[in-house]
Design a protein around this motif. Structure first.
Motif, PDB file in Angstrom:
ATOM      1  N   THR A 126       0.840  -1.202   0.000  1.00  0.00           N
ATOM      2  CA  THR A 126       0.000   0.000   0.000  1.00  0.00           C
ATOM      3  C   THR A 126       0.874   1.250   0.000  1.00  0.00           C
ATOM      4  OG1 THR A 126      -0.119   0.213   2.411  1.00  0.00           O
ATOM      5  CG2 THR A 126      -1.763  -1.228   1.343  1.00  0.00           C
ATOM      6  N   THR A 127       0.290   2.345  -0.461  1.00  0.00           N
ATOM      7  CA  THR A 127       1.023   3.606  -0.424  1.00  0.00           C
ATOM      8  C   THR A 127       1.290   4.018   1.021  1.00  0.00           C
ATOM      9  OG1 THR A 127      -1.066   4.819  -0.648  1.00  0.00           O
ATOM     10  CG2 THR A 127       0.204   4.423  -2.661  1.00  0.00           C
ATOM     11  N   THR A 128       0.389   3.668   1.934  1.00  0.00           N
ATOM     12  CA  THR A 128       0.597   3.972   3.350  1.00  0.00           C
ATOM     13  C   THR A 128       1.854   3.275   3.867  1.00  0.00           C
ATOM     14  OG1 THR A 128      -1.775   4.228   3.673  1.00  0.00           O
ATOM     15  CG2 THR A 128      -0.447   3.883   5.649  1.00  0.00           C
ATOM     16  N   GLN A 129       2.059   2.013   3.475  1.00  0.00           N
ATOM     17  CA  GLN A 129       3.269   1.295   3.900  1.00  0.00           C
ATOM     18  C   GLN A 129       4.521   1.984   3.362  1.00  0.00           C
ATOM     19  OE1 GLN A 129       1.710  -2.427   2.251  1.00  0.00           O
ATOM     20  NE2 GLN A 129       2.157  -3.415   4.216  1.00  0.00           N
ATOM     21  N   MET A 130       4.485   2.442   2.125  1.00  0.00           N
ATOM     22  CA  MET A 130       5.635   3.125   1.538  1.00  0.00           C
ATOM     23  C   MET A 130       5.921   4.438   2.267  1.00  0.00           C
ATOM     24  SD  MET A 130       4.925   2.653  -2.490  1.00  0.00           S
ATOM     25  CE  MET A 130       4.192   1.134  -3.056  1.00  0.00           C
ATOM     26  N   ILE A 131       4.877   5.195   2.507  1.00  0.00           N
ATOM     27  CA  ILE A 131       5.020   6.485   3.180  1.00  0.00           C
ATOM     28  C   ILE A 131       5.618   6.293   4.570  1.00  0.00           C
ATOM     29  CG2 ILE A 131       3.707   8.381   4.216  1.00  0.00           C
ATOM     30  CD1 ILE A 131       1.757   7.977   1.720  1.00  0.00           C
ATOM     31  N   GLU A 132       5.094   5.335   5.318  1.00  0.00           N
ATOM     32  CA  GLU A 132       5.612   5.078   6.664  1.00  0.00           C
ATOM     33  C   GLU A 132       7.067   4.625   6.628  1.00  0.00           C
ATOM     34  OE1 GLU A 132       4.253   5.973   9.546  1.00  0.00           O
ATOM     35  OE2 GLU A 132       2.729   6.847   8.243  1.00  0.00           O
ATOM     36  N   PHE A 133       7.422   3.763   5.676  1.00  0.00           N
ATOM     37  CA  PHE A 133       8.799   3.307   5.574  1.00  0.00           C
ATOM     38  C   PHE A 133       9.729   4.495   5.326  1.00  0.00           C
ATOM     39  CE2 PHE A 133      12.655   1.956   3.546  1.00  0.00           C
ATOM     40  CZ  PHE A 133      13.057   0.888   4.340  1.00  0.00           C
ATOM     41  N   ILE A 134       9.354   5.348   4.408  1.00  0.00           N
ATOM     42  CA  ILE A 134      10.191   6.517   4.100  1.00  0.00           C
ATOM     43  C   ILE A 134      10.328   7.412   5.330  1.00  0.00           C
ATOM     44  CG2 ILE A 134      10.257   8.668   2.778  1.00  0.00           C
ATOM     45  CD1 ILE A 134       9.116   7.009   0.393  1.00  0.00           C
ATOM     46  N   LYS A 135       9.223   7.724   5.979  1.00  0.00           N
ATOM     47  CA  LYS A 135       9.271   8.600   7.150  1.00  0.00           C
ATOM     48  C   LYS A 135      10.145   8.022   8.265  1.00  0.00           C
ATOM     49  CE  LYS A 135       4.893  11.036   6.593  1.00  0.00           C
ATOM     50  NZ  LYS A 135       3.526  11.241   7.144  1.00  0.00           N
ATOM     51  N   GLU A 136      10.094   6.701   8.432  1.00  0.00           N
ATOM     52  CA  GLU A 136      10.854   6.058   9.511  1.00  0.00           C
ATOM     53  C   GLU A 136      12.333   5.876   9.167  1.00  0.00           C
ATOM     54  OE1 GLU A 136       8.775   2.420  10.363  1.00  0.00           O
ATOM     55  OE2 GLU A 136       6.963   3.493  10.976  1.00  0.00           O
ATOM     56  N   ASN A 137      12.691   5.879   7.894  1.00  0.00           N
ATOM     57  CA  ASN A 137      14.046   5.527   7.514  1.00  0.00           C
ATOM     58  C   ASN A 137      14.858   6.620   6.835  1.00  0.00           C
ATOM     59  OD1 ASN A 137      14.381   2.466   8.070  1.00  0.00           O
ATOM     60  ND2 ASN A 137      12.314   2.712   7.266  1.00  0.00           N
ATOM     61  N   VAL A 138      14.229   7.734   6.483  1.00  0.00           N
ATOM     62  CA  VAL A 138      14.974   8.796   5.822  1.00  0.00           C
ATOM     63  C   VAL A 138      15.973   9.419   6.812  1.00  0.00           C
ATOM     64  CG1 VAL A 138      13.358  10.696   6.309  1.00  0.00           C
ATOM     65  CG2 VAL A 138      14.731  10.736   4.226  1.00  0.00           C
ATOM     66  N   ARG A 139      17.129   9.755   6.311  1.00  0.00           N
ATOM     67  CA  ARG A 139      18.163  10.402   7.136  1.00  0.00           C
ATOM     68  C   ARG A 139      18.038  11.901   6.946  1.00  0.00           C
ATOM     69  NH1 ARG A 139      21.764   6.864   3.892  1.00  0.00           N
ATOM     70  NH2 ARG A 139      21.225   4.819   4.627  1.00  0.00           N
ATOM     71  N   ARG A 140      17.613  12.566   7.990  1.00  0.00           N
ATOM     72  CA  ARG A 140      17.428  14.024   7.907  1.00  0.00           C
ATOM     73  C   ARG A 140      18.570  14.723   8.627  1.00  0.00           C
ATOM     74  NH1 ARG A 140      12.127  15.403   6.497  1.00  0.00           N
ATOM     75  NH2 ARG A 140      13.137  17.323   5.956  1.00  0.00           N
ATOM     76  N   VAL A 141      19.009  15.816   8.029  1.00  0.00           N
ATOM     77  CA  VAL A 141      20.088  16.616   8.645  1.00  0.00           C
ATOM     78  C   VAL A 141      19.483  17.757   9.424  1.00  0.00           C
ATOM     79  CG1 VAL A 141      22.130  18.012   8.194  1.00  0.00           C
ATOM     80  CG2 VAL A 141      21.646  16.023   6.787  1.00  0.00           C
TER      81      VAL A 141
END
Length: 131
Positions: free
Chosen positions: A116-131
């Motif tokens: 699902t798009t929700t699964q993709m969105i959550e994965f990105i939010k949880e794993n993106v490296r933000r500076v």
């Protein structure tokens, strides 16, 4: 905090972009900034756009079967550009047997049909490296 910037790319000769456009729209609706590169992008074009646009994530969609070459090539080129802090995800019709190889090559996650798009969105939010 600034929004997550995502580059959606269609590497190789795959000419089907309906799924990629759907993902791009869902990510945008979730508050992310999305850059869509269009069809038939080379790994070099994808990496150049990602660096120029200063993205946090590259999402590649591929249905042509060339994922075992094209996805790892993007990872290699990002390392050469010292931009390997960008989260890389892939999706499309990818055989289960290829997923561990792709992850070992540096792809953080592979989304197959039915994700699902929700699964993709959550994965990105949880794993993106933000500076």
């Amino acid at each position: 905090m600034k929004p997550i910037r995502v580059l959606i790319a269609k590497p190789g000769l795959d000419g089907h972009d309906r799924g990629a456009k759907l993902i791009a729209r869902a990510l945008r609706d979730a508050g992310m900034e999305v850059i869509y590169t269009g069809l038939r992008q080379t790994p070099e074009q994808i990496v150049a756009a990602a660096v120029q646009e200063d993205v946090d994530v590259i999402g590649m969609s591929l249905l042509s079967g060339a994922h075992n070459y094209l996805f790892p090539r993007v990872v290699e080129l990002l390392k050469e550009q010292e931009a390997d802090d960008i989260l890389i995800v892939g999706g499309g019709v990818i055989p289960d047997d290829d997923i561990p190889v792709l992850k070992e090559a540096g792809i953080a996650e592979i989304f197959t049909p039915g994700t699902t798009t929700t699964q993709m969105i959550e994965f990105i939010k949880e794993n993106v490296r933000r500076v």
